[in-house]
Design a protein around this motif. Sequence first.
Motif, PDB file in Angstrom:
ATOM      1  N   PHE A  95       1.569   2.826  -8.090  1.00 55.44           N
ATOM      2  CA  PHE A  95       1.838   1.546  -7.439  1.00 55.44           C
ATOM      3  C   PHE A  95       2.899   0.801  -8.246  1.00 55.44           C
ATOM      4  O   PHE A  95       2.836   0.751  -9.471  1.00 55.44           O
ATOM      5  N   TYR A 142      -5.985   3.062 -11.703  1.00 53.76           N
ATOM      6  CA  TYR A 142      -4.864   2.907 -10.779  1.00 53.76           C
ATOM      7  C   TYR A 142      -3.559   3.319 -11.470  1.00 53.76           C
ATOM      8  O   TYR A 142      -3.193   2.736 -12.498  1.00 53.76           O
ATOM      9  N   LEU A 243      -4.536  -4.708  -5.974  1.00 53.40           N
ATOM     10  CA  LEU A 243      -4.208  -3.353  -5.532  1.00 53.40           C
ATOM     11  C   LEU A 243      -5.341  -2.764  -4.697  1.00 53.40           C
ATOM     12  O   LEU A 243      -5.103  -2.072  -3.713  1.00 53.40           O
TER      13      LEU A 243
END
Length: 321
Positions: A95, A142, A243
């Motif tokens: 991301f 993440y 996120l």
Amino acid sequence: MWKGLSPIGSNIGRAFFLSVLFDTTIYPWYSIRITKEKTMVDQTQPEIAEVQSRNKAVNYDKQNTIKLNKVKDIYKDIHKIIEDNKIGEKIRDGFRVSITGEVNAGKSSLLNLIAKRDVAIVSDEAGTTRDVIESYLNIDGYPVILADTAGIRDAKSEVEKKGISLALGKSKEADLNIVVIDNSSKSINNEIKKMINKDTIVLLNKSDVQNKQNHKFDADTVLASVKENVNIGILIKKIKEKLSKKFTSNNTALITRERHRVKLNQCLKEIDNFLKKDQNQDLELAAEDLRMATRHLGSIVGKVDVEEILGSIFKDFCIGK
């Protein structure tokens, strides 16, 4: 006496026996009756055939409708997978989180602190960062590409202007923006104000200088000190929450490669062509559309034609040149 006769044919058997025994005309009478019944059955055969034909046509139409609905369901499922905000690619590649904001607000120091290493140069001189500096991190599971960018201000240097242009472009491409602002500053640049929205996290830095929140925004805000490592854990928690909310998917299948996305789009195109056709009138063309659709799906799961292999070899390698 009548023991050997079957229940259905007992009357006919009895008449036949009596006619033979007494030489009567009972058997011929039954013969005429049977012949008449057979004639009646023969006469009703066309009507029965027509009814059966109609029933077959109805069943065929029902089967066609069921199959057509299945194709439509497949079309909807593939379309839903494609409209996934590219979550699969982001999980695979990372991301994109951009650190933007004022000059000398502590953006580079924040990148170094989260990365736990010296990624960017830190200086008291304003406008030190000119290019985009990226670091690949894992924030609580993440995969994140954290980018430090040039500070936003009215620059005079052409090099700094270029850096600011890159920073603005990076913020637009980012999945999440962290806008760093000096909490002790009296005014904020208008370009920075435009960046702040509900998908932004505002970090009011230098709480060690000004420990009361000096600015308010309609966005998630964290008052922190990068220098003293105060409330940075809260910032990381908010990054994870953002996120998680933004990229949660209900799909059981995720596209992780651009090639797969292209093939699914091509498959949708062929199914759309099939649905637009009259399957009864254009049977061969409709079948070809479905064949091409399955071929595109096959290239994802591993079924590849020989022509595609040869095409890839001559396209990507210098064989025969």
